[in-house]
Enzyme design. Structure first.
Site, PDB file in Angstrom:
ATOM      1  N   ASN A  49      13.139  14.529 -30.633  1.00 33.24           N
ATOM      2  CA  ASN A  49      14.418  13.838 -30.447  1.00 33.24           C
ATOM      3  C   ASN A  49      15.051  14.085 -29.083  1.00 33.24           C
ATOM      4  O   ASN A  49      15.996  13.404 -28.712  1.00 33.24           O
ATOM      5  CB  ASN A  49      15.392  14.201 -31.578  1.00 33.24           C
ATOM      6  CG  ASN A  49      15.009  13.507 -32.873  1.00 33.24           C
ATOM      7  OD1 ASN A  49      14.111  12.660 -32.890  1.00 33.24           O
ATOM      8  ND2 ASN A  49      15.671  13.872 -33.956  1.00 33.24           N
ATOM      9  N   CYS A 144      13.092   4.497 -39.499  1.00 32.42           N
ATOM     10  CA  CYS A 144      13.082   5.030 -40.861  1.00 32.42           C
ATOM     11  C   CYS A 144      13.987   4.212 -41.767  1.00 32.42           C
ATOM     12  O   CYS A 144      15.026   3.720 -41.341  1.00 32.42           O
ATOM     13  CB  CYS A 144      13.584   6.475 -40.866  1.00 32.42           C
ATOM     14  SG  CYS A 144      12.433   7.649 -40.188  1.00 32.42           S
ATOM     15  N   PRO A 150      23.720   1.400 -38.732  1.00 30.54           N
ATOM     16  CA  PRO A 150      24.184   0.470 -37.703  1.00 30.54           C
ATOM     17  C   PRO A 150      24.258   1.120 -36.316  1.00 30.54           C
ATOM     18  O   PRO A 150      24.100   2.334 -36.190  1.00 30.54           O
ATOM     19  CB  PRO A 150      25.588   0.098 -38.182  1.00 30.54           C
ATOM     20  CG  PRO A 150      26.015   1.199 -39.074  1.00 30.54           C
ATOM     21  CD  PRO A 150      24.785   1.871 -39.610  1.00 30.54           C
ATOM     22  N   VAL A 151      24.482   0.273 -35.303  1.00 27.54           N
ATOM     23  CA  VAL A 151      24.631   0.783 -33.933  1.00 27.54           C
ATOM     24  C   VAL A 151      25.987   0.376 -33.355  1.00 27.54           C
ATOM     25  O   VAL A 151      26.163   0.291 -32.147  1.00 27.54           O
ATOM     26  CB  VAL A 151      23.480   0.312 -32.998  1.00 27.54           C
ATOM     27  CG1 VAL A 151      22.182   0.997 -33.349  1.00 27.54           C
ATOM     28  CG2 VAL A 151      23.313  -1.197 -33.034  1.00 27.54           C
ATOM     29  N   ASP A 152      26.947   0.144 -34.243  1.00 29.87           N
ATOM     30  CA  ASP A 152      28.253  -0.337 -33.784  1.00 29.87           C
ATOM     31  C   ASP A 152      28.945   0.611 -32.811  1.00 29.87           C
ATOM     32  O   ASP A 152      29.605   0.174 -31.864  1.00 29.87           O
ATOM     33  CB  ASP A 152      29.165  -0.627 -34.997  1.00 29.87           C
ATOM     34  CG  ASP A 152      29.282   0.557 -35.937  1.00 29.87           C
ATOM     35  OD1 ASP A 152      28.271   1.258 -36.125  1.00 29.87           O
ATOM     36  OD2 ASP A 152      30.378   0.791 -36.480  1.00 29.87           O
ATOM     37  N   LEU A 153      28.777   1.917 -33.002  1.00 26.06           N
ATOM     38  CA  LEU A 153      29.452   2.865 -32.099  1.00 26.06           C
ATOM     39  C   LEU A 153      28.903   2.756 -30.679  1.00 26.06           C
ATOM     40  O   LEU A 153      29.644   2.875 -29.702  1.00 26.06           O
ATOM     41  CB  LEU A 153      29.302   4.305 -32.583  1.00 26.06           C
ATOM     42  CG  LEU A 153      29.853   4.663 -33.959  1.00 26.06           C
ATOM     43  CD1 LEU A 153      29.782   6.166 -34.192  1.00 26.06           C
ATOM     44  CD2 LEU A 153      31.290   4.194 -34.104  1.00 26.06           C
ATOM     45  N   ARG A 427       4.335  10.050 -36.476  1.00 25.32           N
ATOM     46  CA  ARG A 427       5.427   9.720 -35.561  1.00 25.32           C
ATOM     47  C   ARG A 427       6.081  10.992 -35.038  1.00 25.32           C
ATOM     48  O   ARG A 427       6.556  11.030 -33.915  1.00 25.32           O
ATOM     49  CB  ARG A 427       6.499   8.891 -36.289  1.00 25.32           C
ATOM     50  CG  ARG A 427       6.133   7.465 -36.547  1.00 25.32           C
ATOM     51  CD  ARG A 427       7.313   6.725 -37.157  1.00 25.32           C
ATOM     52  NE  ARG A 427       8.549   7.129 -36.507  1.00 25.32           N
ATOM     53  CZ  ARG A 427       9.735   7.254 -37.104  1.00 25.32           C
ATOM     54  NH1 ARG A 427       9.856   6.977 -38.376  1.00 25.32           N
ATOM     55  NH2 ARG A 427      10.787   7.645 -36.438  1.00 25.32           N
TER      56      ARG A 427
END
Ligand code: UD1
Length: 447
Positions: A49, A144, A150-153, A427
């Protein structure tokens, strides 16, 4: 101090340049035969990561970025390499855990669905592309199956910096204002690792200062920030909830050594908890795993740092049941929840696990129950009552950490466990079969 600019490029004899998709081996299942204690040494890889974010940071400069302790064998690293190479980055991934990424010119600002769907972290190219190239089109991510994710931030943050965001045909289309992104004060309503990283990268080349409030504090973010500082970024407050980034005109090349993978470290700790024995986990640390080590010790394990290694031991009887709750760092990592739960299946008494980060992150529970575990779920909590033994079965997992939980269960179960869809495992766990075999496990890839 800029000692990194002059680092020579690594020799090319063992270099693998990523151009096309890595072919699957065809061995898509794993057989684990339980019953062996684990004894010996495992070398911990660089953190997945952190590595993925460093790779994206290479887009911020036209000079080469050299990364050491890189988990170059991971499928996620290869998938991202493929995407970055599509954007114009020249990439060399070496077997000796060194990578070089050089984004001399950005050739495309489009991250297509085909590449992004394989890995959610692909959305992290958005910030660097916007900052350096002024525009980016990124397919909405897959990855995953952990609920909505979501990716709103991320997007709200870019808008605060002056970007225009459009959602069109499954793509996020982002455009920076004419003079480039503008520094802004961004207050996250809750902690997000990805949004913190994406915005921190974008802010390095913005006009003026950006302050990220309620920022994530994960060690991988600190590592990323330190690499960006080596590249010439001006960042303070890393590891605290308030990160301040003073935009600069240009970043340059650097050399950086990736922080050890705390999730891989914690996974092998849980394996010892289940199987017993003693492992020396090389090249890793205990300090970034306090929230795992405390309950492991409470359960009856012995863990200590010895130089650059960590010694993990369980020689006595059964572990005692303990309770944990996942939280943002420095709380208990959600990425270790499935492994910890697997360990508790054989505990004395019971333990409770509450998952507060992701919805839909108990997908390993039905599979563990099929192996004989006694787990009941209520809302976002699970009660694990210890049983005498697990029994091998054919199982399947739909995310990375759930997959490794199946491996751990297989290591201690009676008979054979066949794990399907090990794609997820590859992965995120470098050489897992080789590493576990070397310490006494019976594990192999099968067709
Ligand atoms: C990263 C890690 C992942 C880890 C997770 C939490 C990588 C590649 N992945 O994922 O392994 O499990 O941190 O430690 O580093 N959220 C929103 N809107 C957003 C962003 C997030 O609602 O714009 C929600 C997510 O759905 C989730 C929570 O916030 O419920 C935390 O997610 P986040 O910290 O962003 O995780 P990732 O960066 O995706």
């Amino acid at each position: 101090m800029m000692p990194n600019k002059k680092t020579p490029a690594p020799s090319t004899d063992t270099v693998e340049i990523i151009k096309s998709e890595v072919k699957p081996s065809g061995l898509e299942k794993m057989r684990v035969t339980g019953g062996n204690r684990l004894n010996g040494s495992i070398r911990i890889s660089g953190a997945k990561n952190a590595a993925l974010k460093h790779m994206c940071a290479s887009l911020l400069t036209d000079e080469p970025l050299h990364l050491e302790n890189m988990p170059t064998g991971l499928q996620d690293v290869r998938t991202l390499a493929e995407l970055l190479s599509h954007l114009g980055v020249t990439i060399a991934l070496r077997q000796d855990s060194v990578a070089t990424l050089h984004a001399g010119t950005i050739q495309s600002h489009v991250a297509p669905y085909d590449l992004v769907r394989k890995m959610r972290a692909s959305v992290i190219v958005l910030g660097p592309l916007l900052a350096r190239h002024g525009k980016a089109e990124v397919s909405l991510p897959g990855g995953c199956a952990l609920g909505a994710r979501p990716v709103d931030l991320h997007l709200k943050g870019f808008q605060s910096m002056g970007a225009t965001i459009e959602l069109d045909g499954g793509y996020i289309k982002a455009t920076a204002p004419k003079g480039g992104l503008m520094g802004a004060e961004i207050v996250f309503p809750f902690v997000s690792v990805g949004a913190t990283e994406n915005l921190m990268m974008a802010a390095t080349l913005a006009n003026g200062a950006t302050v990220l409030k309620n920022a994530a504090r994960e060690p991988e973010i600190v590592d990323q920030g330190e690499a960006l500082i080596k590249m010439g970024a001006k960042i303070t407050g890393l590891g605290t909830p308030e990160i301040r980034i003073e935009g600069v005109k240009k970043l340059h090349g650097a050399t950086h050594c990736v922080v050890p993978d705390r999730i891989e470290t914690g996974t092998y700790m849980c394996a010892v908890g289940l199987c017993g024995g003693e492992l020396r986990l090389q090249n890793t640390r205990t300090d970034f795993l306090s929230s795992l080590i405390a309950p492991l010790k409470e359960a009856g394990m012995d863990i200590r740092q010895e130089g650059d290694d960590v010694i993990v031991k369980r020689n006595g009887g059964k572990l005692k049941g303990v309770d944990i709750m996942t939280e943002a760092y420095p709380g208990f990592a959600t990425d270790l929840q499935a492994q910890f739960m697997t360990m508790l299946t054989l505990c004395d008494g019971a333990g409770m696990i509450s998952e507060t980060i992701f919805e839909n992150r108990f997908m390993h529970v039905p599979e563990l129950c099929r192996m004989g575990a006694n787990i009941s779920i209520k809302g976002n909590s699970a009660i694990i009552r210890g049983v005498e033994k697990l029994k091998g079965a054919e199982v399947m997992a739909t995310d990375l950490r759930a997959s490794v939980a199946m491996v751990l269960a297989g290591l201690v179960a009676e008979g054979d466990t066949i794990i399907n869809r090990i794609y997820h495992l590859d992965r995120g766990y470098e050489n897992i079969v080789e590493k576990l075999t070397a310490v006494g496990a019976k594990i192999e890839r099968v067709r």
